[in-house]
Structures are given as structure tokens and as C-alpha cells.
Design an enzyme around this catalytic site. Structure first.
Site, PDB file in Angstrom:
ATOM      1  CB  SER A   7      -0.947  -0.006   1.210  1.00  8.90           C
ATOM      2  OG  SER A   7      -0.228  -0.124   2.406  1.00  8.90           O
ATOM      3  CD  GLU A   9       0.334   7.847   4.896  1.00  8.52           C
ATOM      4  OE1 GLU A   9      -0.015   6.767   5.409  1.00  8.52           O
ATOM      5  OE2 GLU A   9       0.741   8.815   5.559  1.00  8.52           O
ATOM      6  CB  THR A  40      -1.792  12.485   4.947  1.00 13.42           C
ATOM      7  OG1 THR A  40      -1.331  13.496   4.051  1.00 13.42           O
ATOM      8  CG2 THR A  40      -0.871  11.290   4.872  1.00 13.42           C
ATOM      9  CB  ALA A  43      -1.367  19.584  11.298  1.00  6.35           C
ATOM     10  CG  ASP A 101       0.925  15.233  13.834  1.00 11.98           C
ATOM     11  OD1 ASP A 101       1.216  14.459  14.756  1.00 11.98           O
ATOM     12  OD2 ASP A 101       1.282  15.047  12.655  1.00 11.98           O
ATOM     13  CE1 TYR A 139       2.682   7.340  16.026  1.00 10.11           C
ATOM     14  CE2 TYR A 139       0.651   6.415  16.907  1.00 10.11           C
ATOM     15  CZ  TYR A 139       1.305   7.302  16.075  1.00 10.11           C
ATOM     16  OH  TYR A 139       0.575   8.142  15.293  1.00 10.11           O
ATOM     17  NE  ARG A 158      -9.647   2.312  25.981  1.00 10.11           N
ATOM     18  CZ  ARG A 158      -9.610   3.503  26.568  1.00 10.11           C
ATOM     19  NH1 ARG A 158      -8.622   3.811  27.387  1.00 10.11           N
ATOM     20  NH2 ARG A 158     -10.565   4.393  26.369  1.00 10.11           N
ATOM     21  CD  GLN A 170       5.622   7.940  12.754  1.00  9.12           C
ATOM     22  OE1 GLN A 170       5.676   7.829  11.522  1.00  9.12           O
ATOM     23  NE2 GLN A 170       5.052   8.963  13.352  1.00  9.12           N
ATOM     24  CG  PHE A 210       8.801  14.074   9.553  1.00  8.14           C
ATOM     25  CD1 PHE A 210       8.131  15.166   9.033  1.00  8.14           C
ATOM     26  CD2 PHE A 210       8.064  12.966   9.944  1.00  8.14           C
ATOM     27  CE1 PHE A 210       6.763  15.170   8.914  1.00  8.14           C
ATOM     28  CE2 PHE A 210       6.686  12.951   9.843  1.00  8.14           C
ATOM     29  CZ  PHE A 210       6.041  14.060   9.313  1.00  8.14           C
ATOM     30  CG  HIS A 259       1.137   2.074   4.691  1.00  4.08           C
ATOM     31  ND1 HIS A 259       0.076   2.189   3.817  1.00  4.08           N
ATOM     32  CD2 HIS A 259       1.284   3.306   5.259  1.00  4.08           C
ATOM     33  CE1 HIS A 259      -0.396   3.438   3.855  1.00  4.08           C
ATOM     34  NE2 HIS A 259       0.323   4.129   4.722  1.00  4.08           N
ATOM     35  NE  ARG A 265      10.523  14.412  -3.293  1.00  2.00           N
ATOM     36  CZ  ARG A 265      10.887  15.393  -4.109  1.00  2.00           C
ATOM     37  NH1 ARG A 265      11.275  15.156  -5.342  1.00  2.00           N
ATOM     38  NH2 ARG A 265      10.863  16.644  -3.701  1.00  2.00           N
TER      39      ARG A 265
END
Ligand code: NAI
Ligand code: MHF
Length: 288
Positions: A7, A9, A40, A43, A101, A139, A158, A170, A210, A259, A265
Site C-alpha cells: 500500500s 501513502e 493524509t 494538521a 498532530d 507506534y 483500545r 509510524q 521529522f 505500507h 515521490r
């Protein structure tokens, strides 16, 4: 060993030039027949309209299964559910449900007084809605907001109990980081498929900035390796090599999905997939 599903993104373009780059990236990577692609959400919901347009256009023009990112930031519950309705009407059937974020200028996430207060609340509402496959974030290294060592595993549990059926991690740079997290999740009884998020390093400088914000650890040996590669004008080759090795280790460890964070790019992601023997139909010859 199975052939992993892919996949990709993308992020919504903010300028005309960026939109050319997005379409080129989609066009080049689409022939690899990814399981899904995702777009995405900026923010603070700043890309609300652009994300919607990119999602629907990619779906329409390339016949790809598109997952739209959605966050809780800066929106009331009613506003968020309006966005959700618009996606359902446009035929979108997958969402990546995130807390989001903090917007620029804000230190940490602060819920909107009438908004969803966390990713779990958003996922619960989407599950009750019933029209979508729900993916979430995960994460493998402590998220900057994590209270302790196990917080991210328990919170992921959860989110899955609330209705997420898969989690996109991440980015990270060592296969062991992923395997350790996967084992802990299994022990805690997390049911969802955990899909490693892969970042081919487009810019060594950019990734350092980042990663520091995201809590992703950059192994020490990468510093001198990139400095040498940059001096020899082969930064891309090093990125491809490192990313290929990471993916090979993940696949050898039983990973069935990859992913890719393409950052709009196509070359690095394409070349890594080629090295992995997963790039049937890929033609990098025409890339500008
Ligand atoms: N993971 C990914 O693949 C991607 C993540 N992001 C960004 O990452 C940011 C975080 O979003 P999510 O993954 O949905 O965050 P999240 O809801 O999973 O929160 C991140 C971590 O913070 C802690 N935390 C947050 N709220 C908590 C609560 N109420 N109680 C206890 N612990 C809590 C947990 O340790 C959790 O793992 C977003 O801004 C999103 O845009 C963006 C693109 C992809
Ligand atoms: N908290 C968080 N927010 C995000 O938006 C986000 C994540 N995590 N994790 C997954 C992906 C990865 N994202 C990334 C990762 C790296 C760059 C990056 O290296 N950018 C370079 C430019 C690269 C280029 O030349 O095109 C930079 O210099 O900023 C950007 C977005 C966005 N996503």
C-alpha cells in the site's frame, strides 16, 4: 514466504506543482496493484477539501481502493461526521482514523470542546456508523505522548477493541523495532493486523527533523553513512539499499503487508519494490 501486499501513502498537494508530482507518483505506482492507497489529512484539518478531492480523483481515475485519513483536530463531532458522510457518498469504504498532530503553533493536541477527544472516540463513532473498514496508527517506538513503555501497546488495543481492524505503524529503521512491538501486541491480545509503515529516506536532512518530532529513532551508524553517500552523490542509492534490506528482514520475519510513505515521490518506493521482486508493471523510465 508469502508475497507481501503493498500500500502507498500520499499527501494532498497544496500547489499546482505539487499536484503534478502527486499524479505522477500515483500513475507510476498504480500498476503495482496496491491493496489500497491512502491520502493524509493536514494538521488541523487544513487540507479537508484537498484530501477529499485527491481521494475521490485517485479512486475514479486509477480504480484504486483509497483510504482517506481523518483526524479529530479542530472539528466538532458533527463536522467530522459530515466529512464521513461525504466519503461514504463518494464510494469511499476505508478510513484511517487518527487523533491528529497539533496544528502549527500549538505544542500539543487539544480536543475541540465539541469534538472527538481521542482516536478511540473517533473509531467508536465510525464503528457505530458501520460503513467503513477502519485503520488506525500504531507506534513501535514510544509516541511523544506515551505515558510509559507499554502505553502505545495498550492504547492500540483500545483502538482495536473500538473497531479498528488494522494498524499502520509510524516509520522505524530497524526490523527488530517492529518485531519487538508485534510480539508485545500479540502478548497483550491485540487482534488487528499490524502493517509496518516504511519510509524510504528521500532527504536525510528532512528525515532527521521529522523523526525528532515523531519519536522515531535513527540508528547512529546512519549519520556517517549518509554523510559519506551525500559527499559521493549517491544518497538515493544508499536510501534504496537500506530500505530494501529493512523490507527483506520484515518479510523474512513473516510480515505480509508493507505500507510505503511515498512523500509523493515514486522513484525510491518503486526501486525498493523492484528489488523485492514486487514491481510487476512498474515503469520508472518516464519519471521526470
Ligand atoms: N501512525 C501513522 O501511520 C501516522 C500517524 N500520523 C500522525 O500521528 C499522530 C497521532 O495520531 P494517532 O496515531 O491517532 O494517535 P493516538 O491516539 O494513537 O495517540 C498516540 C499515542 O499517544 C498516547 N495517547 C494519546 N491519547 C491518549 C489517551 N487518551 N489515553 C492514553 N494514551 C493516549 C498513546 O501512547 C498513543 O499510542 C497524528 O497526528 C497523525 O496525523 C500521520 C500519518 C500516519
Ligand atoms: N506524526 C506524524 N505526522 C505525519 O504527517 C506523518 C507521520 N507521523 N508518520 C507517517 C508519515 C510520514 N510522513 C513524512 C515523513 C518524512 C517526510 C520528509 O522526509 N520530508 C522531507 C521532504 C522530502 C522531499 O524532498 O520530498 C522534508 O525535508 O521535510 C515527510 C513526511 C508524514 N506522516
Amino acid at each position: 514466504m508469502t508475497t507481501p501486499r503493498l500500500s502507498f501513502e500520499f499527501f494532498p498537494p497544496q500547489t499546482l506543482e505539487a499536484s503534478f508530482r502527486l499524479w505522477e507518483t500515483v500513475k507510476v505506482l498504480a500498476p503495482m496493484q496496491p491493496e489500497f492507497v491512502s491520502v493524509t489529512y493536514g494538521a488541523g484539518g487544513t487540507t479537508r477539501k484537498l484530501t477529499h478531492e485527491a481521494v475521490t480523483t485517485i479512486g475514479k481515475n486509477y480504480g484504486l481502493n483509497v483510504a482517506a485519513h481523518l483526524t479529530c483536530v479542530n472539528a466538532t463531532r458533527a463536522e467530522t461526521m459530515e466529512i464521513v458522510d461525504a466519503y461514504a457518498e463518494a464510494g469511499v469504504n476505508q478510513l484511517v482514523a487518527l487523533r491528529g498532530d497539533a496544528p502549527k503553533g500549538q505544542e500539543r493536541f487539544t480536543p475541540h470542546p465539541e469534538g472527538f477527544a481521542s482516536s478511540v472516540e473517533l473509531i467508536e463513532a465510525l464503528a457505530a456508523d458501520g460503513r467503513f473498514t477502519i485503520r488506525c496508527g500504531a507506534y513501535p517506538e514510544p509516541h511523544p505522548d506515551a505515558a510509559d513503555d507499554m502505553a502505545d501497546v495498550r492504547w492500540l488495543k483500545r483502538k482495536c477493541e473500538a473497531g479498528a481492524t488494522s494498524a499502520l505503524t509510524q516509520f522505524f529503521f530497524e526490523a527488530e523495532t517492529f518485531f519487538r512491538f508485534r510480539d508485545r501486541c500479540e502478548k497483550e491480545g491485540v487482534k488487528a493486523t499490524i502493517i509496518p509503515g516504511i519510509l524510504p529516506i528521500q532527504s536525510w536532512k528532512g528525515v532527521q527533523r521529522f523523526a525528532a518530532n515523531c519519536g522515531a529513532n535513527i540508528p547512529e551508524h546512519l549519520g556517517p553513512a549518509f554523510e559519506k553517500a551525500i559527499a559521493e552523490d549517491r544518497e538515493q542509492e544508499l536510501s534504496i539499499e537500506l530500505c530494501t534490506k529493512l523490507c527483506e528482514e520484515l518479510i523474512a520475519g513473516g510480515v505480509e503487508d508493507l505500507h510505503f510513505y511515498t512523500v509523493n515521490r515514486p522513484v525510491l518506493t518503486g526501486r525498493v519494490c523492484q528489488n523485492l521482486g514486487l514491481a510487476q508493471g512498474l515503469d520508472l523510465g518516464a519519471v521526470a
